[in-house]
Design a protein around this motif. Structure first.
Motif, PDB file in Angstrom:
ATOM      1  N   GLN A  12      15.064  25.490  40.429  1.00  0.00           N
ATOM      2  CA  GLN A  12      16.818  25.515  38.955  1.00  0.00           C
ATOM      3  C   GLN A  12      16.216  25.338  37.848  1.00  0.00           C
ATOM      4  O   GLN A  12      15.854  24.638  37.500  1.00  0.00           O
ATOM      5  N   GLU A  13      17.316  26.409  37.040  1.00  0.00           N
ATOM      6  CA  GLU A  13      16.761  26.593  35.734  1.00  0.00           C
ATOM      7  C   GLU A  13      18.624  26.206  35.016  1.00  0.00           C
ATOM      8  O   GLU A  13      18.134  26.566  34.089  1.00  0.00           O
ATOM      9  N   GLY A  14      19.448  26.638  35.695  1.00  0.00           N
ATOM     10  CA  GLY A  14      20.258  26.881  35.302  1.00  0.00           C
ATOM     11  C   GLY A  14      21.435  26.894  36.236  1.00  0.00           C
ATOM     12  O   GLY A  14      21.406  27.269  37.384  1.00  0.00           O
ATOM     13  N   ARG A  15      22.690  26.693  35.766  1.00  0.00           N
ATOM     14  CA  ARG A  15      24.122  26.914  36.601  1.00  0.00           C
ATOM     15  C   ARG A  15      24.764  27.556  36.011  1.00  0.00           C
ATOM     16  O   ARG A  15      25.696  27.283  34.636  1.00  0.00           O
ATOM     17  N   ILE A  16      25.566  28.865  36.308  1.00  0.00           N
ATOM     18  CA  ILE A  16      26.216  29.765  35.642  1.00  0.00           C
ATOM     19  C   ILE A  16      27.671  29.355  36.764  1.00  0.00           C
ATOM     20  O   ILE A  16      28.007  29.739  37.761  1.00  0.00           O
ATOM     21  N   ARG A  17      28.804  28.379  35.728  1.00  0.00           N
ATOM     22  CA  ARG A  17      29.404  27.872  36.828  1.00  0.00           C
ATOM     23  C   ARG A  17      30.994  29.219  36.653  1.00  0.00           C
ATOM     24  O   ARG A  17      31.124  29.884  35.979  1.00  0.00           O
ATOM     25  N   GLU A  18      31.107  29.204  37.943  1.00  0.00           N
ATOM     26  CA  GLU A  18      32.416  30.056  38.655  1.00  0.00           C
ATOM     27  C   GLU A  18      32.175  31.802  38.116  1.00  0.00           C
ATOM     28  O   GLU A  18      32.866  32.508  37.663  1.00  0.00           O
ATOM     29  N   ASP A  19      30.791  32.061  37.903  1.00  0.00           N
ATOM     30  CA  ASP A  19      30.121  33.312  37.887  1.00  0.00           C
ATOM     31  C   ASP A  19      31.041  34.223  38.847  1.00  0.00           C
ATOM     32  O   ASP A  19      30.899  35.551  38.546  1.00  0.00           O
ATOM     33  N   LEU A  20      31.398  34.407  39.865  1.00  0.00           N
ATOM     34  CA  LEU A  20      31.707  35.243  41.168  1.00  0.00           C
ATOM     35  C   LEU A  20      33.277  34.857  41.782  1.00  0.00           C
ATOM     36  O   LEU A  20      33.047  33.727  42.067  1.00  0.00           O
ATOM     37  N   PHE A  21      33.609  35.842  41.226  1.00  0.00           N
ATOM     38  CA  PHE A  21      35.316  35.820  42.132  1.00  0.00           C
ATOM     39  C   PHE A  21      35.187  36.907  43.517  1.00  0.00           C
ATOM     40  O   PHE A  21      34.501  37.888  43.396  1.00  0.00           O
ATOM     41  N   TYR A  22      35.043  36.159  44.784  1.00  0.00           N
ATOM     42  CA  TYR A  22      34.379  36.628  45.660  1.00  0.00           C
ATOM     43  C   TYR A  22      36.494  36.184  46.591  1.00  0.00           C
ATOM     44  O   TYR A  22      35.974  35.133  46.956  1.00  0.00           O
ATOM     45  N   ASP A  23      36.905  37.578  47.871  1.00  0.00           N
ATOM     46  CA  ASP A  23      37.238  36.708  48.308  1.00  0.00           C
ATOM     47  C   ASP A  23      38.275  35.469  47.879  1.00  0.00           C
ATOM     48  O   ASP A  23      38.564  34.805  48.892  1.00  0.00           O
ATOM     49  N   GLY A  24      38.732  35.657  46.950  1.00  0.00           N
ATOM     50  CA  GLY A  24      39.536  34.706  46.275  1.00  0.00           C
ATOM     51  C   GLY A  24      39.119  33.316  46.094  1.00  0.00           C
ATOM     52  O   GLY A  24      39.938  32.573  45.394  1.00  0.00           O
ATOM     53  N   GLU A  25      38.071  33.374  45.525  1.00  0.00           N
ATOM     54  CA  GLU A  25      37.858  31.885  45.401  1.00  0.00           C
ATOM     55  C   GLU A  25      36.864  32.162  44.797  1.00  0.00           C
ATOM     56  O   GLU A  25      35.575  33.646  44.190  1.00  0.00           O
ATOM     57  N   TYR A  26      36.039  31.389  43.373  1.00  0.00           N
ATOM     58  CA  TYR A  26      35.442  32.058  42.500  1.00  0.00           C
ATOM     59  C   TYR A  26      33.566  30.889  43.188  1.00  0.00           C
ATOM     60  O   TYR A  26      33.663  29.533  43.647  1.00  0.00           O
ATOM     61  N   HIS A  27      32.663  31.313  42.538  1.00  0.00           N
ATOM     62  CA  HIS A  27      31.486  30.365  43.183  1.00  0.00           C
ATOM     63  C   HIS A  27      30.722  30.664  41.463  1.00  0.00           C
ATOM     64  O   HIS A  27      30.634  31.953  41.592  1.00  0.00           O
ATOM     65  N   ASP A  28      29.616  29.889  41.714  1.00  0.00           N
ATOM     66  CA  ASP A  28      28.847  29.309  40.963  1.00  0.00           C
ATOM     67  C   ASP A  28      27.198  30.138  41.037  1.00  0.00           C
ATOM     68  O   ASP A  28      27.093  30.275  43.214  1.00  0.00           O
ATOM     69  N   SER A  29      26.608  30.496  39.868  1.00  0.00           N
ATOM     70  CA  SER A  29      25.878  31.888  40.240  1.00  0.00           C
ATOM     71  C   SER A  29      24.742  30.590  39.620  1.00  0.00           C
ATOM     72  O   SER A  29      24.502  29.597  38.716  1.00  0.00           O
TER      73      SER A  29
END
Length: 184
Positions: A153-170
């Protein structure tokens, strides 16, 4: 596919071959509309068969990428695809992605074996130094597979995807040539 298929990269259980025009129905029906597959890849777009044809024609002449179909050695059955994208020879880096379309083959190591073949090609033939990818944090099976191959793991993009009404990190991951561990 017949037994005289091109086998561009070969492993024990799988091989990779170029995407051909005849594969586009497979892509359209299997890859682009599976509900769980769409969730794991964050796909929200609506695709038409003509759009898939246009995509194929565009990528076929793009030298910065290699798109391959993942097939089983014992039956020539296509079960997914892999791509090496954004190939940058000057900086010796690229990005990869993998997708297994048929759920019957999830969690059995076929994607890891295919990814291992692509990484061997990238490091050994294209002389890359680093290969990166991004994966959604909820895709724990994929993250475990990537770690087996040496990705970190080199990094994390917070709330990168909005899917089915929720945000998800990448999660951004990468593997250097000297960190790569071949998987068979």
């Amino acid at each position: 596919m017949s037994s005289d298929s091109i086998k561009f990269l070969e492993g024990k259980r799988v091989y990779l071959r170029p995407i051909e025009n005849e594969d586009l129905d497979f892509f359209y029906k299997k890859a682009l509309w599976d509900e769980e597959g769409r969730r794991l890849t964050g796909t929200q777009a609506v695709f038409s068969r003509v759009g898939v044809q246009n995509w194929f024609e565009r990528i076929s002449t793009d030298s910065s990428r290699v798109d391959l179909i993942l097939c089983l050695q014992d039956s020539d059955r296509p079960i997914g695809d892999l791509a090496m994208l954004e190939i940058d020879h000057q900086n010796r880096k690229a990005v990869v992605r993998v997708s297994i379309f048929d759920r019957d083959y999830w969690g059995k190591g076929y994607g890891s074996e295919g990814m291992s073949l692509v990484l061997e090609y990238g490091f050994g033939i294209l002389n890359l130094n680093r290969v990166g990818l991004d994966v959604f944090a909820f895709n724990e099976r994929a993250i475990a597979s990537y770690k087996k191959l040496g990705f970190q793991q080199e990094g994390r993009i917070r709330e990168d995807l909005f899917y089915d009404g929720e945000y998800h990190d990448s999660i951004l991951m990468g593997v250097m040539k000297d960190e790569f561990r071949k998987v068979e």
